[in-house]
Write a protein that holds these residues in place. Sequence first.
Motif, PDB file in Angstrom:
ATOM      1  N   ARG A 283       0.834  -1.209   0.000  1.00 14.68           N
ATOM      2  CA  ARG A 283       0.000   0.000   0.000  1.00 14.68           C
ATOM      3  C   ARG A 283       0.868   1.258   0.000  1.00 14.68           C
ATOM      4  N   GLN A 284       1.942   1.225   0.764  1.00 15.08           N
ATOM      5  CA  GLN A 284       2.857   2.376   0.782  1.00 15.08           C
ATOM      6  C   GLN A 284       3.537   2.559  -0.573  1.00 15.08           C
ATOM      7  N   MET A 285       3.916   1.463  -1.217  1.00 14.19           N
ATOM      8  CA  MET A 285       4.540   1.543  -2.538  1.00 14.19           C
ATOM      9  C   MET A 285       3.565   2.104  -3.571  1.00 14.19           C
ATOM     10  N   ALA A 286       2.299   1.730  -3.447  1.00 13.73           N
ATOM     11  CA  ALA A 286       1.290   2.237  -4.385  1.00 13.73           C
ATOM     12  C   ALA A 286       1.165   3.749  -4.273  1.00 13.73           C
ATOM     13  N   VAL A 287       1.172   4.269  -3.063  1.00 12.92           N
ATOM     14  CA  VAL A 287       1.095   5.721  -2.869  1.00 12.92           C
ATOM     15  C   VAL A 287       2.351   6.395  -3.418  1.00 12.92           C
ATOM     16  N   ARG A 288       3.515   5.781  -3.211  1.00 10.76           N
ATOM     17  CA  ARG A 288       4.765   6.342  -3.760  1.00 10.76           C
ATOM     18  C   ARG A 288       4.706   6.421  -5.280  1.00 10.76           C
ATOM     19  N   ALA A 289       4.194   5.386  -5.915  1.00  8.72           N
ATOM     20  CA  ALA A 289       4.081   5.382  -7.374  1.00  8.72           C
ATOM     21  C   ALA A 289       3.122   6.462  -7.849  1.00  8.72           C
ATOM     22  N   TYR A 290       2.029   6.600  -7.152  1.00  6.18           N
ATOM     23  CA  TYR A 290       1.001   7.612  -7.454  1.00  6.18           C
ATOM     24  C   TYR A 290       1.601   9.009  -7.384  1.00  6.18           C
ATOM     25  N   GLN A 291       2.341   9.257  -6.322  1.00  5.67           N
ATOM     26  CA  GLN A 291       2.949  10.572  -6.147  1.00  5.67           C
ATOM     27  C   GLN A 291       4.114  10.795  -7.109  1.00  5.67           C
ATOM     28  N   ALA A 292       4.784   9.715  -7.516  1.00  7.82           N
ATOM     29  CA  ALA A 292       5.925   9.850  -8.424  1.00  7.82           C
ATOM     30  C   ALA A 292       5.518  10.455  -9.761  1.00  7.82           C
TER      31      ALA A 292
END
Length: 361
Positions: A283-292
């Motif tokens: 879930r944290q990685m998904a948010v990082r990708a979204y923000q990237a």
Amino acid sequence: MSRKIRVGVVFGGRSGEHEVSIHSARSVIENLNPQKYEILPIGITKQGIWHVGLESYRALGTDIPPKLLANTQCEQSGLPVKTDPSLTLPAPISEALDVVIPVLHGPYGEDGTVQGLFELLNIPYVGSGVLASAVGMDKAMMKTVFAQAGLPQCKYLVYLRKKWEQDREPILREIERTLGFPCFVKPANLGSSVGISKARDRASLVAAIDEAARHDRKILVEEAVDGREIEVAVLGNDEPHASVAGEIVPKAEFYDYNAKYVDGTSDLIIPADLPEEKMTEVRQMAVRAYQAIDASGLSRVDFFLERKTGRFLINEINTFPGFTIYSMYPKLWEATGLPYDQLLDELIRLAIERHQEKNRD
């Protein structure tokens, strides 16, 4: 009592995902609360001709959703209705709308092009802006951004169609040396698994690249990963949050177009059977990708959980994923506690919020 929010639902489009868009838009229209919203359907044919009002369904050769037949809000509300084809959204119609939901998948809809139109018209719209939509559509550029953000991913190579047509042998040798078999071949700018093939030897690799080149000028070749397919839905603007993760268990060799939309042979496991720490990690990685990529509104982020190493490898982000009631994105939010109709409410709120923030003095 304040008037209802006037929502334009755009669907169809010129991409190979035209039919998927029609199905998604039907679900959206059927689940928009008629007590809150007035709905104006806006259909785009495969030739790129725009039709507004109920005529849009006739023009695209598909049935009108029962909700619109029973409650023709657009005709009864005073919203301007245009039945003649047009290549753009007419100004009187755009000025009458409070927000647009571009339920469009693939090129000419999910790639920043129609988002640019709505920016020019200064209309709030659901989903990511021009930049994030374009990056999210181009898998090669997306992978470059993910690498910069430090997100782990599988090995891949990118080729231009013109180079492939001119000099095949060096490309084949490089793929065999760097990635080996099996490998996956994809058009860089397409979704819903259209044009994707699995190559097991040189002959099938040639056929796979030829097939991908039919759909796009840029071709992506990826190593095959022995992993579980994990997906996470992300929602929000500047402070996004992630749903629980889900898992796709394909009955076919991979989660292809037929498995997604035709025969429904894949199993969707929501929430995915993951230890708590792995659920938190993805879930944290998904948010990082979204923000990237500077996404906004919504996106679905897809991962492989490598069986041998236990690592998550990011596969891709979809800035306007399939949106039928059976699609993974709304089902993930339903499992997280946000049902379909409330998810639409939140997406509309986020679209208006983002528009106001962008236009803030």
